[in-house]
Design a protein around this motif. Structure first.
Motif, PDB file in Angstrom:
ATOM      1  N   ALA A  95       4.822   8.871   3.926  1.00 53.89           N
ATOM      2  CA  ALA A  95       4.083   8.280   5.043  1.00 53.89           C
ATOM      3  C   ALA A  95       4.580   8.855   6.360  1.00 53.89           C
ATOM      4  N   ASP A  96       5.883   9.017   6.482  1.00 55.80           N
ATOM      5  CA  ASP A  96       6.488   9.585   7.683  1.00 55.80           C
ATOM      6  C   ASP A  96       5.916  10.975   7.958  1.00 55.80           C
ATOM      7  N   ASP A  97       5.865  11.820   6.934  1.00 59.75           N
ATOM      8  CA  ASP A  97       5.305  13.164   7.086  1.00 59.75           C
ATOM      9  C   ASP A  97       3.839  13.106   7.509  1.00 59.75           C
ATOM     10  N   SER A  98       3.079  12.197   6.902  1.00 66.70           N
ATOM     11  CA  SER A  98       1.657  12.059   7.233  1.00 66.70           C
ATOM     12  C   SER A  98       1.467  11.600   8.678  1.00 66.70           C
ATOM     13  N   HIS A 154      -9.592   6.429   9.958  1.00 63.05           N
ATOM     14  CA  HIS A 154      -9.132   7.818   9.853  1.00 63.05           C
ATOM     15  C   HIS A 154      -7.612   7.880   9.704  1.00 63.05           C
ATOM     16  N   VAL A 155      -6.898   7.113  10.508  1.00 60.10           N
ATOM     17  CA  VAL A 155      -5.432   7.106  10.435  1.00 60.10           C
ATOM     18  C   VAL A 155      -4.971   6.574   9.077  1.00 60.10           C
ATOM     19  N   ARG A 156      -5.587   5.491   8.610  1.00 60.85           N
ATOM     20  CA  ARG A 156      -5.234   4.948   7.290  1.00 60.85           C
ATOM     21  C   ARG A 156      -5.486   5.972   6.190  1.00 60.85           C
ATOM     22  N   GLN A 157      -6.634   6.640   6.234  1.00 63.07           N
ATOM     23  CA  GLN A 157      -6.959   7.654   5.222  1.00 63.07           C
ATOM     24  C   GLN A 157      -5.943   8.788   5.242  1.00 63.07           C
ATOM     25  N   HIS A 158      -5.562   9.207   6.427  1.00 58.38           N
ATOM     26  CA  HIS A 158      -4.612  10.308   6.566  1.00 58.38           C
ATOM     27  C   HIS A 158      -3.244   9.933   5.964  1.00 58.38           C
ATOM     28  N   ILE A 159      -2.831   8.698   6.164  1.00 57.20           N
ATOM     29  CA  ILE A 159      -1.523   8.244   5.672  1.00 57.20           C
ATOM     30  C   ILE A 159      -1.569   7.948   4.169  1.00 57.20           C
ATOM     31  N   LEU A 160      -2.599   7.237   3.733  1.00 52.43           N
ATOM     32  CA  LEU A 160      -2.651   6.775   2.343  1.00 52.43           C
ATOM     33  C   LEU A 160      -3.263   7.779   1.380  1.00 52.43           C
ATOM     34  N   ASP A 211      -5.145   9.479  -1.309  1.00 55.22           N
ATOM     35  CA  ASP A 211      -5.940   9.004  -2.455  1.00 55.22           C
ATOM     36  C   ASP A 211      -5.752   7.511  -2.742  1.00 55.22           C
ATOM     37  N   ARG A 212      -4.814   6.867  -2.061  1.00 58.66           N
ATOM     38  CA  ARG A 212      -4.610   5.422  -2.243  1.00 58.66           C
ATOM     39  C   ARG A 212      -5.390   4.600  -1.216  1.00 58.66           C
ATOM     40  N   TYR A 213      -6.134   5.291  -0.354  1.00 62.68           N
ATOM     41  CA  TYR A 213      -6.869   4.618   0.718  1.00 62.68           C
ATOM     42  C   TYR A 213      -7.921   3.657   0.164  1.00 62.68           C
ATOM     43  N   LYS A 214      -7.942   2.478   0.728  1.00 63.78           N
ATOM     44  CA  LYS A 214      -9.003   1.486   0.518  1.00 63.78           C
ATOM     45  C   LYS A 214      -9.305   0.909   1.892  1.00 63.78           C
ATOM     46  N   GLN A 215     -10.554   0.590   2.109  1.00 65.39           N
ATOM     47  CA  GLN A 215     -10.927   0.042   3.403  1.00 65.39           C
ATOM     48  C   GLN A 215     -10.230  -1.296   3.628  1.00 65.39           C
ATOM     49  N   ARG A 216      -9.770  -1.512   4.832  1.00 66.57           N
ATOM     50  CA  ARG A 216      -9.093  -2.741   5.227  1.00 66.57           C
ATOM     51  C   ARG A 216      -9.763  -3.215   6.512  1.00 66.57           C
ATOM     52  N   THR A 217     -10.001  -4.493   6.636  1.00 63.14           N
ATOM     53  CA  THR A 217     -10.619  -5.033   7.839  1.00 63.14           C
ATOM     54  C   THR A 217      -9.528  -5.390   8.842  1.00 63.14           C
ATOM     55  N   GLU A 222       0.791  -1.230   0.000  1.00 63.54           N
ATOM     56  CA  GLU A 222       0.000   0.000   0.000  1.00 63.54           C
ATOM     57  C   GLU A 222       0.827   1.286   0.000  1.00 63.54           C
ATOM     58  N   ILE A 223       2.072   1.183   0.390  1.00 68.03           N
ATOM     59  CA  ILE A 223       2.865   2.407   0.548  1.00 68.03           C
ATOM     60  C   ILE A 223       4.046   2.399  -0.409  1.00 68.03           C
ATOM     61  N   ASP A 224       4.108   3.440  -1.235  1.00 62.53           N
ATOM     62  CA  ASP A 224       5.235   3.587  -2.162  1.00 62.53           C
ATOM     63  C   ASP A 224       6.386   4.334  -1.506  1.00 62.53           C
ATOM     64  N   SER A 225       6.069   5.443  -0.876  1.00 66.02           N
ATOM     65  CA  SER A 225       7.096   6.320  -0.324  1.00 66.02           C
ATOM     66  C   SER A 225       6.957   6.410   1.184  1.00 66.02           C
TER      67      SER A 225
END
Length: 160
Positions: A51-54, A91-97, A99-105, A44-47
């Protein structure tokens, strides 16, 4: 091969309780990573600098999750699912990802599917274990795995 992901390591005493079960039923997985909930998988994470900044811009976050009864999936995986609202986690996932955010269980794996062959009989015993029903998470951990080895902590981010 290097894999990196963001995880939510369980705090004590929940980690100790769950890791005791994991050590009995999945020694291989227990040896390479402590009990955790994956926040952002390596796919899910390229850079990680982005992510660190987010993560640093999150401020104080309190991720509180209710845990349901143990479940066994068709692939042999045994897990503790998160039940109820996952708003703070999402919320945390959305903030980090972004526009790449997708729901994860979110869930906690007790027996990884790649280690589950021949262990079907353990599910009944696992269901009898006294496991936590709630967890409050207080840090995000950037971890790294090289060539399938032990996941190492690269950086810790306090979130509450």
């Amino acid at each position: 091969m290097i894999r990196r992901q963001l995880s939510l390591f369980l705090p004590e005493p929940e980690r100790r309780t769950i890791d005791a079960v994991r050590q009995k039923v999945d020694v291989q997985q227990h040896k390479i990573i402590p009990a955790h909930i994956t926040l952002c998988g390596d796919e899910e994470i390229d850079s990680f600098s982005a992510a660190d900044d987010s993560i640093r811009s999150l401020g104080n976050i309190d991720i509180a999750l209710s845990l349901g009864p143990v479940v066994r999936l068709q692939d042999g995986c045994v897990l503790i699912p998160v039940v109820g609202p996952t708003t703070s986690y999402d919320h945390v996932r959305q903030h980090i990802l972004r526009d790449r955010y997708k729901q994860r269980t979110p869930h906690i794996t007790l027996l990884h599917p790649r280690n589950s062959i021949g262990k079907e009989h353990l599910f009944t015993a696992i269901k009898e274990e006294p496991l936590p029903t709630f967890v409050r998470l207080n840090e995000i951990v950037l971890i790294e795995q090289i060539d399938g080895g032990v996941w190492k902590v690269v950086e810790r981010f306090g979130i509450s």
